[in-house]
Design an enzyme around this catalytic site. Structure first.
Site, PDB file in Angstrom:
ATOM      1  N   ARG A 143      35.074  43.728  33.854  1.00 54.21           N
ATOM      2  CA  ARG A 143      35.905  44.788  34.423  1.00 54.21           C
ATOM      3  C   ARG A 143      37.138  45.027  33.581  1.00 54.21           C
ATOM      4  O   ARG A 143      37.764  44.081  33.096  1.00 54.21           O
ATOM      5  CB  ARG A 143      36.365  44.405  35.820  1.00 54.21           C
ATOM      6  N   SER A 154      37.298  33.384  33.200  1.00 50.55           N
ATOM      7  CA  SER A 154      37.099  32.425  34.284  1.00 50.55           C
ATOM      8  C   SER A 154      36.162  31.286  33.915  1.00 50.55           C
ATOM      9  O   SER A 154      35.096  31.121  34.505  1.00 50.55           O
ATOM     10  CB  SER A 154      36.587  33.151  35.506  1.00 50.55           C
ATOM     11  N   ASP A 212      40.838  33.374  36.711  1.00 53.65           N
ATOM     12  CA  ASP A 212      40.787  34.283  37.877  1.00 53.65           C
ATOM     13  C   ASP A 212      41.390  33.653  39.122  1.00 53.65           C
ATOM     14  O   ASP A 212      41.932  34.356  39.981  1.00 53.65           O
ATOM     15  CB  ASP A 212      39.358  34.765  38.150  1.00 53.65           C
TER      16      ASP A 212
HETATM   17 MG    MG Z   1      35.487  37.682  40.648  1.00 54.43          MG
END
Ligand code: MG
Ligand code: ADP
Length: 474
Positions: free
Chosen positions: A90, A154, A207
């Site tokens: 994203r 992450s 994250d």
């Molecule tokens: Mg996520």
């Protein structure tokens, strides 16, 4: 009612054959974590947290994030965020407006299995192209000053600065070559430079840390952030004086966010009640012997544990035994998705019509008997309840270790599992009440769990913002 408070509809007695009933009773025994066991796990968890804070490379890594201090909600400005580490990649443009308010515009792209396990350079080129396209779409392709980007990466990273770190190992189905032992910021920045994308990576964000910050922007009493999605992790605010392994230059900060990397809890297998279904999942996973706790509590794995139970019962002629039953789909790895469990657990109909439909539509299982429907639902309940209770033990450990009192604290949680799985939250609260008996009467107001929407996007932007603030004060 918000999505994360949807409740499950427990199935009644199985009323199967004596063999089926006996199997289910034994399964229940294996998958139930009673209060006593949960207390043991919580105690061990706290011990491991303290060890991790005091020595490097411990199983519970307790990684200092370099994010110092707290947010006020008054931070302002434009920042980019990039989120890599789950199902989608994203890119987010975040405008912080102050008073806890922000606006976001974002774009998503799938990361193919080929990219996930190919050379890291290909993955970085792909990401740089995605950012480039997004900036062009937003008319930001020709700015004077590079846009600051918070990179949510992450995976377990040993951080050495707020924008520097070394990837220690891949998790969650990623396995790119040429990345472990290297700095993902430098690798991506290199791709951005090669492709003339006007972006400077100013912060490397986990994250979970981002989730904590995004929750804190709106709720300044936030103590921790958790991820309960594809994978699982936690981060919380720790006193500098408790971080015994901190050897870096003195910081004036009193507190720092710790990225716990709690998915690795008990990789030694000393305390977790692992079953043969869990062992099978681990053995056949891309990362055997690691992330053992994550494998018991997160979205990527719960459906597969259920599938392992189902296939074990099939092997014993206890399930889906009708002649001509098509068992090809259910026999293939990871074909039973965790989202199926959510639909199945939510089904409150007398004839379990949703359970029937899930099995038929997704797995081509037809002519399933009522007993079989109840068995499948019960398996989901057992696996889902165990996951929520274990996740609750992790939350209790953070709360007890940091001495949360009756004033309570906010916990921001990001992830589809928490958001969509029926009763996940109330099962966590049940566990929390058992583990914090003094607060059981008011547990929901003391341990305030809440959905931290868009933690990795907004959180990364806020980390880029904290990075700015820290650079300016040194
Ligand atoms: Mg996520
Ligand atoms: P990520 O962790 O990749 O950032 P999510 O938080 O959306 O993304 O989590 C995706 C994971 O959540 C998937 O592994 C999937 O198994 C699980 N999931 C998706 N939808 C549901 C659902 N309705 N119920 C339970 N789990 C779900």
């Amino acid at each position: 009612m918000s999505k994360h408070t949807i409740e499950a509809n427990p199935v009644g007695p199985i009323n199967g054959s004596p063999e089926q009933n006996a199997y289910m009773e034994e399964l229940e025994r294996q998958l139930t974590v009673d209060t006593e066991k949960l207390i043991d796990i919580k105690n061990h968890f706290i011990t491991e947290m303290i060890k991790g804070l005091n020595k490097p490379n411990h199983t519970l890594a307790m990684i200092p994030s370099y994010v110092e201090g707290r947010l006020t909600g008054e931070e302002k400005g434009h920042y980019l965020a990039l989120d890599l580490g789950g199902t989608n990649l994203r890119v987010v443009l975040v405008t912080l407006e102050g008073q806890g308010k922000f606006k976001t515009i974002s774009t998503k792209a799938r990361v193919s299995d080929e990219l996930k396990s190919g050379p890291m350079r290909n993955l970085c080129d792909y990401i740089a192209d995605c950012i480039d396209t997004f900036l062009t779409e937003q008319n930001l392709g020709n700015v004077d000053e590079d846009l600051a980007l918070g990179f949510t990466f992450s995976f377990p990273v040993l951080q050495s600065k707020i924008n520097r770190g070394i990837l220690t190992t891949w998790t969650k189905g990623f396995n790119c070559s040429g990345a472990v032992g290297k700095d993902p910021v430098l690798l991506l920045q290199d791709a951005l430079l090669r492709k003339h994308v006007p972006v400077k990576i100013t912060a490397l964000v986990n994250d979970t840390v981002g989730t904590l910050l995004s929750n804190a922007y709106q709720k300044p009493n936030t103590l921790a952030g958790l991820i309960l999605g594809t994978g699982s992790n936690g981060a919380y605010i720790e006193k500098m004086s408790n971080i015994g392994k901190w050897e870096k230059e003195n910081t004036t900060a009193h507190e720092m966010v710790i990225n716990m990397e709690l998915g690795a809890f008990d990789n030694e297998r000393t305390i977790l009640p692992l079953t043969r279904f869990d062992n099978k999942l681990d053995r056949k996973s891309i990362n055997p012997h690691s992330q053992i706790f994550e494998k018991l509590i997160s979205g990527m794995y719960l459906g597969e544990i259920v599938r392992n139970v189902i296939t074990d019962m099939m092997d014993r002629n206890l399930l889906f035994t009708q002649p001509g039953q098509s068992t090809e789909a259910i026999s293939a790895h990871y074909q039973f998705e965790t989202s199926f469990m959510s639909s199945i657990e939510a089904d409150g109909s007398k004839d379990l019509s949703t359970v029937r439909e899930v099995l038929d539509t997704n797995l081509n299982l037809t002519n399933v008997t009522d007993v079989e429907l109840r068995i499948v639902k019960r398996i989901c309940e057992l696996v889902g309840t165990r996951a929520a209770r274990l996740a609750g033990a992790a939350i209790a450990s953070i709360a007890i270790h940091t001495k949360v009192d009756r004033q309570g604290a906010d916990f921001g949680i990001d992830g589809s599992l928490y958001e969509f799985y029926p009763s996940f939250e109330s099962r966590m609260y049940t566990a929390l009440a058992e583990l914090m008996p003094d607060y059981a009467d008011d547990i929901r107001n003391i341990i305030r769990l809440g959905l931290a929407r868009d933690g990795s996007g907004v959180g990364a932007a806020l980390t880029a913002c904290v990075a700015d603030r820290m650079f300016k004060t040194v």
